[in-house]
Design a protein around this motif. Structure first.
Motif, mmCIF file in Angstrom:
data_model
loop_
_atom_site.group_PDB
_atom_site.id
_atom_site.type_symbol
_atom_site.label_atom_id
_atom_site.label_comp_id
_atom_site.label_asym_id
_atom_site.label_seq_id
_atom_site.Cartn_x
_atom_site.Cartn_y
_atom_site.Cartn_z
ATOM 1 N N GLU A 144 0.623 -0.952 -0.071
ATOM 2 C CA GLU A 144 0.477 -0.140 0.275
ATOM 3 C C GLU A 144 0.861 1.499 0.018
ATOM 4 O OE1 GLU A 144 -0.114 -1.649 4.587
ATOM 5 O OE2 GLU A 144 -0.204 -2.454 2.498
ATOM 6 N N ASP A 145 1.987 1.067 0.161
ATOM 7 C CA ASP A 145 2.849 1.905 -0.090
ATOM 8 C C ASP A 145 3.708 2.228 -0.749
ATOM 9 O OD1 ASP A 145 2.022 2.966 2.543
ATOM 10 O OD2 ASP A 145 4.191 1.714 3.680
ATOM 11 N N VAL A 146 3.559 1.551 -1.474
ATOM 12 C CA VAL A 146 4.544 1.646 -3.536
ATOM 13 C C VAL A 146 3.941 2.630 -3.690
ATOM 14 C CG1 VAL A 146 4.824 0.106 -5.516
ATOM 15 C CG2 VAL A 146 5.341 -0.647 -3.301
ATOM 16 N N PRO A 147 3.277 2.595 -4.544
ATOM 17 C CA PRO A 147 2.772 4.836 -5.559
ATOM 18 C C PRO A 147 3.404 5.520 -5.026
ATOM 19 C CG PRO A 147 0.575 3.256 -4.804
ATOM 20 C CD PRO A 147 1.571 2.417 -3.764
ATOM 21 N N GLU A 148 3.195 6.407 -3.025
ATOM 22 C CA GLU A 148 3.607 7.097 -2.827
ATOM 23 C C GLU A 148 4.783 7.278 -2.834
ATOM 24 O OE1 GLU A 148 3.905 9.139 2.078
ATOM 25 O OE2 GLU A 148 2.115 7.908 1.155
ATOM 26 N N LEU A 149 5.471 5.988 -2.447
ATOM 27 C CA LEU A 149 7.095 5.554 -2.599
ATOM 28 C C LEU A 149 7.824 5.893 -3.327
ATOM 29 C CD1 LEU A 149 9.554 4.995 -1.022
ATOM 30 C CD2 LEU A 149 8.907 2.555 -0.734
ATOM 31 N N LEU A 150 6.857 5.386 -4.400
ATOM 32 C CA LEU A 150 8.095 5.118 -5.946
ATOM 33 C C LEU A 150 7.674 6.995 -6.562
ATOM 34 C CD1 LEU A 150 8.360 2.349 -5.477
ATOM 35 C CD2 LEU A 150 7.501 1.611 -7.509
ATOM 36 N N ARG A 151 6.533 7.207 -6.602
ATOM 37 C CA ARG A 151 6.461 8.422 -7.022
ATOM 38 C C ARG A 151 7.317 8.898 -6.491
ATOM 39 N NH1 ARG A 151 0.845 10.511 -9.108
ATOM 40 N NH2 ARG A 151 0.085 8.395 -9.251
ATOM 41 N N ALA A 152 7.870 9.134 -5.045
ATOM 42 C CA ALA A 152 8.831 10.536 -4.717
ATOM 43 C C ALA A 152 10.194 9.648 -5.118
ATOM 44 C CB ALA A 152 8.949 10.387 -3.061
ATOM 45 N N GLY A 153 10.667 9.026 -4.995
ATOM 46 C CA GLY A 153 11.395 8.300 -4.922
ATOM 47 C C GLY A 153 12.702 7.544 -6.286
ATOM 48 N N THR A 154 11.552 6.984 -7.407
ATOM 49 C CA THR A 154 12.153 6.691 -8.802
ATOM 50 C C THR A 154 12.701 7.576 -9.886
ATOM 51 O OG1 THR A 154 10.256 7.203 -9.507
ATOM 52 C CG2 THR A 154 10.940 4.590 -8.988
ATOM 53 N N GLY A 155 13.809 7.447 -10.224
ATOM 54 C CA GLY A 155 14.220 8.425 -11.390
ATOM 55 C C GLY A 155 14.860 9.007 -10.820
ATOM 56 N N PRO A 156 16.189 9.635 -10.971
ATOM 57 C CA PRO A 156 17.365 10.966 -10.883
ATOM 58 C C PRO A 156 16.673 11.460 -9.713
ATOM 59 C CG PRO A 156 17.113 10.683 -13.321
ATOM 60 C CD PRO A 156 15.835 10.473 -12.613
ATOM 61 N N GLN A 157 17.498 11.647 -8.405
ATOM 62 C CA GLN A 157 17.570 11.864 -7.309
ATOM 63 C C GLN A 157 18.860 13.177 -7.065
ATOM 64 O OE1 GLN A 157 14.809 11.215 -5.060
ATOM 65 N NE2 GLN A 157 14.653 10.189 -7.024
ATOM 66 N N ALA A 158 19.009 14.030 -6.564
ATOM 67 C CA ALA A 158 20.283 15.311 -6.328
ATOM 68 C C ALA A 158 21.179 14.759 -5.535
ATOM 69 C CB ALA A 158 18.537 16.180 -5.466
ATOM 70 N N ASP A 159 20.381 13.637 -4.554
ATOM 71 C CA ASP A 159 21.667 13.412 -3.856
ATOM 72 C C ASP A 159 22.352 12.150 -4.566
ATOM 73 O OD1 ASP A 159 19.319 11.749 -3.296
ATOM 74 O OD2 ASP A 159 19.929 11.593 -0.761
ATOM 75 N N ILE A 160 22.464 11.678 -5.660
ATOM 76 C CA ILE A 160 22.756 10.392 -6.366
ATOM 77 C C ILE A 160 23.440 10.708 -6.864
ATOM 78 C CG2 ILE A 160 23.392 8.780 -7.674
ATOM 79 C CD1 ILE A 160 20.279 7.612 -6.200
ATOM 80 N N GLY A 161 25.639 10.615 -7.415
ATOM 81 C CA GLY A 161 26.856 11.000 -7.810
ATOM 82 C C GLY A 161 26.831 12.472 -7.927
ATOM 83 N N THR A 162 26.380 13.216 -6.511
ATOM 84 C CA THR A 162 27.137 14.243 -5.988
ATOM 85 C C THR A 162 27.246 14.139 -4.931
ATOM 86 O OG1 THR A 162 25.009 14.889 -5.027
ATOM 87 C CG2 THR A 162 25.167 14.974 -7.012
ATOM 88 N N SER A 163 28.404 15.005 -4.281
ATOM 89 C CA SER A 163 28.809 14.850 -3.137
ATOM 90 C C SER A 163 29.573 16.306 -2.844
ATOM 91 C CB SER A 163 29.771 13.777 -2.553
ATOM 92 O OG SER A 163 31.221 13.949 -3.659
ATOM 93 N N ALA A 164 29.699 16.489 -1.627
ATOM 94 C CA ALA A 164 29.994 17.689 -0.752
ATOM 95 C C ALA A 164 31.753 17.999 -1.913
ATOM 96 C CB ALA A 164 30.339 18.277 0.069
ATOM 97 N N PRO A 165 32.404 18.852 -2.014
ATOM 98 C CA PRO A 165 33.933 18.477 -2.125
ATOM 99 C C PRO A 165 34.715 17.826 -0.997
ATOM 100 C CG PRO A 165 32.990 20.908 -2.149
ATOM 101 C CD PRO A 165 31.530 20.083 -2.005
ATOM 102 N N ALA A 166 35.387 17.535 -0.664
ATOM 103 C CA ALA A 166 36.422 17.486 0.032
ATOM 104 C C ALA A 166 36.828 18.898 0.767
ATOM 105 C CB ALA A 166 37.506 16.213 -0.606
ATOM 106 N N VAL A 167 37.153 18.476 1.357
ATOM 107 C CA VAL A 167 37.892 19.839 2.150
ATOM 108 C C VAL A 167 39.299 20.302 1.393
ATOM 109 C CG1 VAL A 167 38.662 21.369 4.220
ATOM 110 C CG2 VAL A 167 37.263 20.144 4.474
ATOM 111 N N GLU A 168 40.404 19.516 0.718
ATOM 112 C CA GLU A 168 41.651 20.166 0.512
ATOM 113 C C GLU A 168 40.884 20.473 -1.331
ATOM 114 O OE1 GLU A 168 40.883 15.115 0.556
ATOM 115 O OE2 GLU A 168 40.495 16.820 1.775
ATOM 116 N N ASP A 169 39.845 20.016 -1.511
ATOM 117 C CA ASP A 169 39.631 20.090 -2.774
ATOM 118 C C ASP A 169 38.996 22.054 -2.956
ATOM 119 O OD1 ASP A 169 40.534 17.674 -4.067
ATOM 120 O OD2 ASP A 169 38.517 16.694 -3.629
#
Length: 681
Positions: free
Chosen positions: A340-365
């Motif tokens: 019963e949670d699947v529609p809500e969950l997948l509408r929110a969580g599928t496809g490209p996400q802002a926090d994948i493939g990105t990370s804050a630069p290391a301090v030294e960078d």
């Protein structure tokens, strides 16, 4: 791209209200309880699946199994990380013999439509946040190719007008005899043949958290007489796809769980069938949600299909099982979410996400580091910005360590190309906050005025802010007798501004998106973010795309519910505010907030304010007549419109709710709004 053909529709017997709620820091809070499979389900109060917050990551499901000399699927983990923005760069690294993590940081349009770049083993190809797109082509994984991750990309638009896909074999992802492949968090749409084709004994494949949409042939598996392949398909949203949803032919073990198949009655495509265990396939189907699907699942005479815990919502036709199946838990660990949670969950969580493939630069960078404890170059963000070389002509990164920075900051016009990046786990780890208002007295006399009240002000072009909170905590109650309660958290007065994964938090006039002067265009992309306020809290004359963003209306300081989201002051020759794929919600009285009102700044009747709200979920807070007049200027003279909005606040089209036609909507997109600027990174 030729239009997709219209398909015959069927009436919908009933509706299901689905609310997509994405929690902060890339974590989805959902129930994972399901009584049908207690041995695999988490307790009812357990946290739901956590979206990956850091890169790289490794696969789950059958792609994680140690087999064929490959211990799991981790892609280019052991190689160099490179960032690409062109087809030539992508091809160079994808075809290389060495392992690579390839970060795609732009929309890459292939020179030859339908080209499928061959991917060599030991590769990760990942979109940077939501910027990575493959346009007009795809990828091919040939015989023996292994240990490949394709993740967080939008792959789109090779559709050639042949709905049956017989003219060209232009897939998004095609695999012929590959093994240990993870396809995760992609949006695949409008291709010329298949979105995903797993062929010729491709095995140890996991396909997870993808959004497949607007296509005829979604996901085909097989093209072999051998019964050897082992495949996991979980948490995928198949939305307006005609067939192969998926069809799985001669698969030794196919584990499908927590998928969402939606045939939208308002859409143009009729889903032919759902999950098909073809040939000798042995399929286990768990806790998926089928909505308006004809023939949701069925099996050929020589195959097996075991189902448990699935929900059939307004489905028809075949829902058939046969045989004993297998136990996926004998091969890998997994946790089921409640169906019963699947529609809500997948509408929110599928496809490209802002926090994948990105990370804050290391301090030294980073070029400079700001840290409140003195461990960086500065303890003040303003001091760090002041240290950027005047006339700077290249990206200059300032890393902001977690903490609260009570100060005002100006990025002056002679400091372009600044990248301000919070290094914490979420935007609210690093907060820049102050409490000036329009009526606050300046030390040198007079008051700040609305624009001058900003906690953080950007006058320099090509500015980017990521993973930060900008706030104004002016206390209206304590200053009730003061005139001028406007209190800006963030003000931009520049061109090519990217605000990604930020929070703009305030009350009245939170976010001022402006331009250098009336005749100059200032373009802003605000994406994957949160904006809070109650009165005109997104305002100004900029051309702004507000995408995949939570716009939260909050109560007035006296506890009452009333206000306005947008107050554009757009000049006639420029686009205004485009709110797309977002949510406008709030814990306030129903029907108490307007979407907007036109701001004719300075009484200038030559202005032509514009707001378009499209493909956005409108909560109950939104009024049934969502636009209103301002300062004697009628809203009907402005460019206000909606298109395909959903939710309790969407209402019915009519004189009070102008709607775009399909033809008009084609000209109101992020790409058309931003013109010759394609934000990246």
């Amino acid at each position: 791209m030729p239009p997709l053909p219209p398909r015959l529709r069927r009436p919908r017997a009933r509706s299901v209200a689905l609310l997509a709620a994405l929690a902060t820091a890339g974590t989805l809070a959902v129930s994972t309880a399901n009584g049908s499979t207690p041995d695999r389900a988490a307790p009812a109060d357990a946290a739901g699946p956590v979206l990956p917050a850091a890169w790289p990551a490794e696969a789950d499901g059958f792609a994680s199994v140690n087999a064929l000399g490959q211990d799991g699927t981790y892609g280019g983990r052991d190689g160099e990380t490179v960032t690409v923005t062109t087809e030539e760069e992508l091809r160079r690294y994808a075809t290389a013999d060495e392992p690579y993590t390839i970060q795609v940081a732009a929309a890459i349009e292939y020179a030859e439509t339908g080209e499928e770049i061959p991917v060599a083993s030991d590769k990760t190809i990942v979109g940077v946040g939501t910027t990575g797109e493959i346009v007009g082509g795809g990828f091919f994984l040939g015989e023996g190719t292994h240990n490949v991750i394709i993740r967080n990309l939008t792959i789109r638009d090779t559709y050639d007008g042949d709905w049956d896909g017989k003219t060209h074999d232009w897939d998004a992802i095609q695999m012929d005899g590959a093994h240990h492949v993870w396809i995760d968090h992609n949006h695949l749409t409008r291709m010329a043949d298949g979105l995903i084709d797993s062929r010729k004994d491709t095995t140890y494949l996991t396909v997870s958290w993808n959004h497949l949409s607007e296509h005829n042939k979604a996901f085909g598996i097989g093209w072999t007489e051998n019964v050897t392949a082992e495949i996991t398909i979980h948490h995928n949203w198949l939305h307006e796809t005609g067939q192969r949803n998926p069809s799985a032919d001669n698969i030794a073990r196919a584990h499908l769980y927590n998928n969402y198949l939606l045939d939208d009655p308002a859409g143009d495509i009729s889903m032919s069938y759902g999950n098909w265990a073809r040939g000798a396939t042995n399929m286990v189907l768990e806790n998926s949600y089928f909505e308006n699907v004809r023939d949701p699942y069925f099996v050929d005479p020589e195959g097996q299909l075991v189902e448990r815990g699935n929900i059939l919502d307004n489905t028809s036709g075949r829902a058939e099982t046969r045989g004993d199946g297998f136990d996926p838990g004998d091969y890998y660990d997994y946790t089921l979410d409640a169906a019963e949670d699947v529609p809500e969950l997948l509408r929110a969580g599928t496809g490209p996400q802002a926090d994948i493939g990105t990370s804050a630069p290391a301090v030294e960078d980073a070029d400079l580091v700001v840290a409140p404890d003195g461990s960086g170059d500065f303890t003040s963000v303003a001091d760090a910005v002041e240290a950027v070389p005047a006339g700077n002509d290249a990206p200059f990164t300032i890393a902001v360590e977690p903490g609260v920075y009570r100060e005002t900051v100006l990025v002056p016009r002679d400091r372009p190309h600044v990248r301000l990046v919070g290094t914490g786990d979420s935007p609210d780890d690093a907060t820049i906050v102050y409490n000036n208002s329009a009526g606050t007295e300046r030390p040198d006399g007079g008051t700040y005025g609305t624009s001058g009240s900003a906690t953080f002000a950007v006058d320099a072009d090509d500015f980017q802010a990521t993973n930060l909170t900008f706030a104004n905590d002016f206390d209206e109650v304590a200053n009730a007798d003061q005139e001028g309660h406007q209190a800006v958290a963030l003000r931009t007065r520049a061109d090519r501004v990217v605000l990604r994964d930020i929070i703009a938090d305030g009350d009245q006039d939170t976010l001022l998106l402006d331009t250098e002067s009336k005749g100059v265009q200032g373009r802003v992309l605000l994406v994957d973010s949160t904006v809070r306020g109650n009165v005109d809290f997104v305002f100004g004359r900029a051309t702004a795309v507000i995408q995949r963003t939570d716009i939260e209306v909050v109560t007035r300081p006296d506890g009452s519910s009333s206000g306005y989201v947008a107050a554009p002051s757009t000049v006639a020759e420029h686009p205004g505010f485009l709110i797309v794929d977002s949510r406008i919600t709030g814990d306030v009285s129903p029907g108490s907030y307007y979407l907007g009102r036109p701001w004719y700044a300075g009484g200038d009747a030559a202005l032509h304010p514009q707001v378009v709200v499209r493909d956005t979920e409108l909560g109950a807070a939104v009024r049934s007549a969502p636009w209103t007049d301002m300062s004697g200027f009628p809203w009907t003279g402005a460019r206000f419109a909606e298109y395909r909005n959903t939710g309790d606040g969407a209402g019915q089209p009519g004189p009070d709710r102008p709607q775009l036609t399909d033809e008009e909507a084609a000209h109101h997109t992020p790409e058309s709004w931003l013109g010759d600027w394609t934000p990246a990174g």
